[in-house]
Design a protein around this motif. Structure first.
Motif, PDB file in Angstrom:
ATOM      1  N   ALA A   1      13.386  -7.599   0.690  1.00  0.00           N
ATOM      2  CA  ALA A   1      12.452  -6.619   1.266  1.00  0.00           C
ATOM      3  C   ALA A   1      12.073  -7.015   2.690  1.00  0.00           C
ATOM      4  CB  ALA A   1      11.210  -6.504   0.401  1.00  0.00           C
TER       5      ALA A   1
ATOM      6  N   ARG B   1      10.797  -3.861   4.813  1.00  0.00           N
ATOM      7  CA  ARG B   1      10.107  -2.895   3.942  1.00  0.00           C
ATOM      8  C   ARG B   1       9.042  -3.658   3.156  1.00  0.00           C
ATOM      9  NH1 ARG B   1      14.078   0.913   0.990  1.00  0.00           N
ATOM     10  NH2 ARG B   1      12.119   2.000   0.700  1.00  0.00           N
TER      11      ARG B   1
ATOM     12  N   LEU C   1       8.061  -2.583  -0.444  1.00  0.00           N
ATOM     13  CA  LEU C   1       9.016  -2.961  -1.488  1.00  0.00           C
ATOM     14  C   LEU C   1       8.751  -4.393  -1.954  1.00  0.00           C
ATOM     15  CD1 LEU C   1      11.491  -2.293  -3.198  1.00  0.00           C
ATOM     16  CD2 LEU C   1      12.915  -3.085  -1.291  1.00  0.00           C
TER      17      LEU C   1
ATOM     18  N   LEU D   1       5.744  -4.367  -4.179  1.00  0.00           N
ATOM     19  CA  LEU D   1       6.093  -3.823  -5.494  1.00  0.00           C
ATOM     20  C   LEU D   1       6.828  -4.862  -6.344  1.00  0.00           C
ATOM     21  CD1 LEU D   1       6.265  -1.410  -7.442  1.00  0.00           C
ATOM     22  CD2 LEU D   1       8.426  -0.807  -6.324  1.00  0.00           C
TER      23      LEU D   1
END
Length: 129
Positions: free
Chosen positions: A99, A104, A107, A110
């Motif tokens: 990620a 990102r 991401l 998460l």
């Protein structure tokens, strides 16, 4: 060593062990041989996979000449869960690195959240077991 055993007495049940401690030394009976506890009348596996010895009373069988066995081999359930915990941590690290590489951050958050949830569920399974 992965266990020990004893047999109940032929006669009076009062002569059977109910509380005991088992010590061993790699140096044999030499003085200063570094004795350490390897067993007791009450044995428990901790959630982290360590063997804990207590001084509780063992409920010895009332049967005569009966073999009482103590198996202290690492339970396969604990071994499996510890491997799974390490695998989850590894996957979380890989996911977060990927990620970051892709820039990102959501991401990565998460992935970390999912891995933390799975880890907590595995720890809960060990605590219940």
């Amino acid at each position: 060593m992965n266990g020990w055993w004893f047999e109940t007495a032929r006669g009076d049940p009062a002569s059977d062990p109910v509380r005991f401690r088992l010590d061993a030394s790699e140096a044999g009976c030499e003085e200063g041989g570094g004795w350490k506890q390897v067993g007791s009348s009450s044995v428990l596996w901790s959630w982290s996979g360590q063997l804990l010895f207590g001084d509780g009373v063992y409920k010895t069988s009332r049967s005569r000449i009966f073999r009482e066995s103590f198996d202290v081999g690492n339970p396969w359930v604990l071994s499996t869960i510890r491997i799974l915990l390490d695998l989850v941590k590894l996957l979380m690290s890989i996911g977060m690195l990927e990620a970051r590489r892709r820039q990102r951050p959501m991401l990565g958050t998460l992935v970390a959240s999912i891995a933390t949830f799975v880890n907590s569920q595995l720890y809960a399974a060990v605590m219940v077991w």
